[in-house]
Scaffold this active site. Structure first.
Site, short mmCIF file in Angstrom:
data_model
loop_
_atom_site.label_atom_id
_atom_site.label_comp_id
_atom_site.label_asym_id
_atom_site.label_seq_id
_atom_site.Cartn_x
_atom_site.Cartn_y
_atom_site.Cartn_z
N HIS A 21 12.45 -39.96 119.70
CA HIS A 21 11.46 -39.22 120.49
C HIS A 21 10.55 -40.19 121.24
CE1 HIS A 21 11.83 -35.81 117.33
NE2 HIS A 21 12.41 -35.38 118.43
N LYS A 45 13.38 -24.53 109.84
CA LYS A 45 13.95 -24.53 108.49
C LYS A 45 13.39 -25.70 107.68
CE LYS A 45 18.48 -24.71 107.88
NZ LYS A 45 19.90 -24.58 108.13
N ARG A 94 21.14 -37.46 123.32
CA ARG A 94 21.71 -38.48 122.46
C ARG A 94 23.21 -38.61 122.66
NH1 ARG A 94 18.74 -35.75 117.50
NH2 ARG A 94 19.15 -34.08 118.95
N SER A 131 15.48 -35.50 113.57
CA SER A 131 14.43 -35.12 112.60
C SER A 131 15.04 -34.37 111.43
CB SER A 131 13.38 -34.23 113.28
OG SER A 131 12.76 -34.92 114.31
P1 ADP Z 1 14.04 -29.15 119.09
O1 ADP Z 1 13.87 -28.45 117.79
O2 ADP Z 1 13.40 -28.45 120.26
O3 ADP Z 1 15.42 -29.67 119.39
P2 ADP Z 1 13.37 -31.84 118.44
O4 ADP Z 1 12.02 -32.33 117.98
O5 ADP Z 1 14.49 -31.93 117.50
O6 ADP Z 1 13.09 -30.38 118.91
O7 ADP Z 1 13.77 -32.55 119.79
C1 ADP Z 1 12.98 -32.51 120.94
C2 ADP Z 1 13.70 -33.24 122.08
O8 ADP Z 1 13.92 -34.58 121.74
C3 ADP Z 1 15.09 -32.69 122.43
O9 ADP Z 1 15.29 -32.82 123.81
C4 ADP Z 1 16.02 -33.57 121.69
O10 ADP Z 1 17.29 -33.62 122.30
C5 ADP Z 1 15.30 -34.89 121.87
N1 ADP Z 1 15.65 -35.84 120.83
C6 ADP Z 1 15.60 -35.68 119.50
N2 ADP Z 1 15.99 -36.80 118.86
C7 ADP Z 1 16.28 -37.70 119.84
C8 ADP Z 1 16.77 -39.03 119.86
N3 ADP Z 1 17.06 -39.70 118.74
N4 ADP Z 1 16.96 -39.62 121.05
C9 ADP Z 1 16.71 -38.95 122.18
N5 ADP Z 1 16.27 -37.70 122.24
C10 ADP Z 1 16.05 -37.08 121.09
#
Ligand code: ADP
Length: 165
Positions: A21, A45, A94, A131
């Site tokens: 992120h 979840k 990713r 995450s």
């Molecule tokens: P959501 O539940 O909306 O997917 P996340 O917090 O999991 O929320 O992810 C938010 C954004 O960050 C999304 O666009 C996701 O693809 C991106 N993202 C999550 N992990 C990574 C990573 N390791 N590298 C690049 N982008 C990421």
């Protein structure tokens, strides 16, 4: 011609924020005049941190970047984005699997709110960081210290200890 001021929103659950992120955020602040990191308050979840805790941790990490702010929102993300007069949505990619999901999400957000999504590709080293997997691995005793910032790791350890006791 005068350059338009562009405000972007980077929405997500961020439970917890990862190095992936942060990589996306660091790219985003270079592309846009202003970036809002928006933490969704809708339930996920097995959450580890409350939305307020997530906002706090992200704020701490981004304290030195002037054109970024951290907020939380309830309900439909594009409604919030409109209210905050955002020009564009930022999302991170990713892998090709991400593309499939993000494609439909971006199409929906455009259809619903007329908002465009701009994607940035993460560094290869963060290609496997998620995450959800961090929450799962950490709760089973896995070492996730190289995927999240130190401050987040410390809070994660504290939280897991509390959960066990
Ligand atoms: P959501 O539940 O909306 O997917 P996340 O917090 O999991 O929320 O992810 C938010 C954004 O960050 C999304 O666009 C996701 O693809 C991106 N993202 C999550 N992990 C990574 C990573 N390791 N590298 C690049 N982008 C990421």
């Amino acid at each position: 011609m005068k350059k338009k001021f562009i405000r972007a929103i980077f929405p997500g659950s961020f439970d917890p924020i990862t190095n992936g992120h942060l990589d996306v955020i660091n790219r985003g602040v270079k592309l846009f005049d202003e970036l809002i990191v928006a933490v969704g308050r809708s339930p996920i979840k097995n959450p580890l941190f409350t939305p307020q805790e997530r906002v706090e941790m992200i704020k701490e990490l981004l304290a030195d970047i002037p054109n970024v702010s951290v907020e939380s929102f309830d309900g439909l993300m594009v409604k919030y984005a409109k209210r905050r007069e955002v020009d564009v949505i930022l999302r991170g990619l990713r892998s090709l699997t991400d593309v499939q999901y993000e494609f439909t999400l971006a199409m929906t957000n455009r259809a619903v709110a007329g908002l465009e999504t701009i994607f940035v590709m993460t560094s290869a080293e963060y290609g496997f960081t998620s995450s959800t997997l961090i929450r799962e691995a950490a709760s089973l005793g896995g070492d996730v210290s190289n995927m999240i910032p130190k401050t987040v790791y410390d809070r994660l350890q504290q939280r897991l200890k509390k959960k066990k006791s």
